[in-house]
Motif scaffolding. Structure first.
Motif, PDB file in Angstrom:
ATOM      1  N   ALA A   1       7.030  14.036   2.833  1.00  0.00           N
ATOM      2  CA  ALA A   1       6.373  12.780   3.145  1.00  0.00           C
ATOM      3  C   ALA A   1       6.001  11.981   1.895  1.00  0.00           C
ATOM      4  O   ALA A   1       5.400  10.940   1.993  1.00  0.00           O
ATOM      5  CB  ALA A   1       5.111  13.057   3.966  1.00  0.00           C
ATOM      6  N   LYS A   2       6.353  12.479   0.735  1.00  0.00           N
ATOM      7  CA  LYS A   2       6.025  11.794  -0.513  1.00  0.00           C
ATOM      8  C   LYS A   2       7.311  11.474  -1.262  1.00  0.00           C
ATOM      9  O   LYS A   2       8.290  12.184  -1.171  1.00  0.00           O
ATOM     10  CB  LYS A   2       5.152  12.678  -1.415  1.00  0.00           C
ATOM     11  N   THR A   3       7.253  10.421  -2.035  1.00  0.00           N
ATOM     12  CA  THR A   3       8.385  10.015  -2.852  1.00  0.00           C
ATOM     13  C   THR A   3       8.000  10.163  -4.316  1.00  0.00           C
ATOM     14  O   THR A   3       6.934   9.713  -4.725  1.00  0.00           O
ATOM     15  CB  THR A   3       8.760   8.551  -2.569  1.00  0.00           C
ATOM     16  N   LEU A   4       8.882  10.784  -5.078  1.00  0.00           N
ATOM     17  CA  LEU A   4       8.700  10.906  -6.517  1.00  0.00           C
ATOM     18  C   LEU A   4       9.638   9.909  -7.176  1.00  0.00           C
ATOM     19  O   LEU A   4      10.834   9.884  -6.881  1.00  0.00           O
ATOM     20  CB  LEU A   4       9.052  12.328  -6.982  1.00  0.00           C
ATOM     21  N   GLN A   5       9.106   9.099  -8.045  1.00  0.00           N
ATOM     22  CA  GLN A   5       9.937   8.120  -8.730  1.00  0.00           C
ATOM     23  C   GLN A   5      10.205   8.627 -10.141  1.00  0.00           C
ATOM     24  O   GLN A   5       9.293   8.971 -10.873  1.00  0.00           O
ATOM     25  CB  GLN A   5       9.224   6.777  -8.779  1.00  0.00           C
TER      26      GLN A   5
ATOM     27  N   THR B   1      19.534  13.670  -3.159  1.00  0.00           N
ATOM     28  CA  THR B   1      19.615  15.058  -2.696  1.00  0.00           C
ATOM     29  C   THR B   1      19.918  15.989  -3.861  1.00  0.00           C
ATOM     30  O   THR B   1      19.309  17.059  -3.992  1.00  0.00           O
ATOM     31  CB  THR B   1      20.695  15.200  -1.602  1.00  0.00           C
ATOM     32  N   LEU B   2      20.852  15.597  -4.719  1.00  0.00           N
ATOM     33  CA  LEU B   2      21.174  16.410  -5.889  1.00  0.00           C
ATOM     34  C   LEU B   2      19.970  16.520  -6.812  1.00  0.00           C
ATOM     35  O   LEU B   2      19.639  17.618  -7.276  1.00  0.00           O
ATOM     36  CB  LEU B   2      22.365  15.820  -6.649  1.00  0.00           C
ATOM     37  N   ALA B   3      19.290  15.413  -7.081  1.00  0.00           N
ATOM     38  CA  ALA B   3      18.121  15.437  -7.959  1.00  0.00           C
ATOM     39  C   ALA B   3      17.036  16.347  -7.391  1.00  0.00           C
ATOM     40  O   ALA B   3      16.434  17.148  -8.119  1.00  0.00           O
ATOM     41  CB  ALA B   3      17.583  14.026  -8.161  1.00  0.00           C
ATOM     42  N   ARG B   4      16.786  16.259  -6.082  1.00  0.00           N
ATOM     43  CA  ARG B   4      15.785  17.128  -5.452  1.00  0.00           C
ATOM     44  C   ARG B   4      16.203  18.587  -5.554  1.00  0.00           C
ATOM     45  O   ARG B   4      15.399  19.465  -5.871  1.00  0.00           O
ATOM     46  CB  ARG B   4      15.561  16.725  -3.996  1.00  0.00           C
TER      47      ARG B   4
ATOM     48  N   ASN C   1       0.844  -1.199   0.000  1.00  0.00           N
ATOM     49  CA  ASN C   1       0.000   0.000   0.000  1.00  0.00           C
ATOM     50  C   ASN C   1       0.879   1.248   0.000  1.00  0.00           C
ATOM     51  O   ASN C   1       0.816   2.061   0.911  1.00  0.00           O
ATOM     52  CB  ASN C   1      -0.933  -0.032   1.212  1.00  0.00           C
ATOM     53  N   ARG C   2       1.696   1.388  -1.037  1.00  0.00           N
ATOM     54  CA  ARG C   2       2.682   2.470  -1.104  1.00  0.00           C
ATOM     55  C   ARG C   2       2.078   3.864  -1.096  1.00  0.00           C
ATOM     56  O   ARG C   2       2.699   4.808  -0.649  1.00  0.00           O
ATOM     57  CB  ARG C   2       3.538   2.328  -2.355  1.00  0.00           C
ATOM     58  N   ASP C   3       0.876   4.036  -1.636  1.00  0.00           N
ATOM     59  CA  ASP C   3       0.286   5.366  -1.747  1.00  0.00           C
ATOM     60  C   ASP C   3      -0.643   5.709  -0.586  1.00  0.00           C
ATOM     61  O   ASP C   3      -1.397   6.670  -0.663  1.00  0.00           O
ATOM     62  CB  ASP C   3      -0.480   5.491  -3.072  1.00  0.00           C
ATOM     63  N   ALA C   4      -0.581   4.947   0.475  1.00  0.00           N
ATOM     64  CA  ALA C   4      -1.436   5.216   1.629  1.00  0.00           C
ATOM     65  C   ALA C   4      -1.080   6.572   2.226  1.00  0.00           C
ATOM     66  O   ALA C   4       0.089   6.938   2.335  1.00  0.00           O
ATOM     67  CB  ALA C   4      -1.260   4.122   2.679  1.00  0.00           C
ATOM     68  N   GLY C   5      -2.083   7.326   2.577  1.00  0.00           N
ATOM     69  CA  GLY C   5      -1.858   8.624   3.198  1.00  0.00           C
ATOM     70  C   GLY C   5      -1.416   8.468   4.644  1.00  0.00           C
ATOM     71  O   GLY C   5      -1.557   7.392   5.236  1.00  0.00           O
ATOM     72  N   LEU C   6      -0.875   9.528   5.175  1.00  0.00           N
ATOM     73  CA  LEU C   6      -0.497   9.510   6.586  1.00  0.00           C
ATOM     74  C   LEU C   6      -1.752   9.669   7.426  1.00  0.00           C
ATOM     75  O   LEU C   6      -2.616  10.482   7.126  1.00  0.00           O
ATOM     76  CB  LEU C   6       0.480  10.651   6.886  1.00  0.00           C
ATOM     77  N   GLU C   7      -1.841   8.916   8.476  1.00  0.00           N
ATOM     78  CA  GLU C   7      -2.992   9.005   9.360  1.00  0.00           C
ATOM     79  C   GLU C   7      -2.813  10.169  10.319  1.00  0.00           C
ATOM     80  O   GLU C   7      -1.677  10.572  10.613  1.00  0.00           O
ATOM     81  CB  GLU C   7      -3.146   7.696  10.131  1.00  0.00           C
TER      82      GLU C   7
END
Length: 99
Positions: free
Chosen positions: A35-39, A63-66, A17-23
């Motif tokens: 809190a999100k990951t961009l692939q 870090t460089l890509a971000r 459930n990778r796209d589950a939101g934070l509770e």
């Protein structure tokens, strides 16, 4: 159930459930509000060029890509689609010069 079993079960559940939101009440524990990951998919040459640049700068590749992405977003009035196209063109250009 051992701690190792609990960790393995939690990891498996998270992967399902990778796209589950934070509770409510959840806290990001890495010291920032991200809190999100961009692939992003790069070919081998693009990744190699980015990796070498990160090594020269003494940074992790992510870090460089971000940093590159956020720098582009901060200084741009372009639409998201135009920005992505321009970043892709710049990565292609970089890869061709490195190869």
């Amino acid at each position: 159930m051992s701690i190792s079993d609990l960790i393995a079960a939690e990891a498996e559940a998270a992967e399902r459930n990778r796209d589950a939101g934070l509770e409510p009440g959840s806290r990001v524990t890495r010291g920032h509000q991200r809190a999100k990951t961009l692939q992003v998919r790069l070919n081998a040459e693009e990744l190699e060029a980015l990796t070498r640049l990160a090594e020269r700068r003494g940074l992790p590749v992510s870090t460089l890509a971000r940093d590159i992405l956020l720098t582009q977003l901060a200084g741009s009035g372009e639409s998201a689609g135009a920005l992505i196209a321009r970043i892709r063109a710049e990565l292609d250009d970089l890869a061709s010069r490195v190869a």
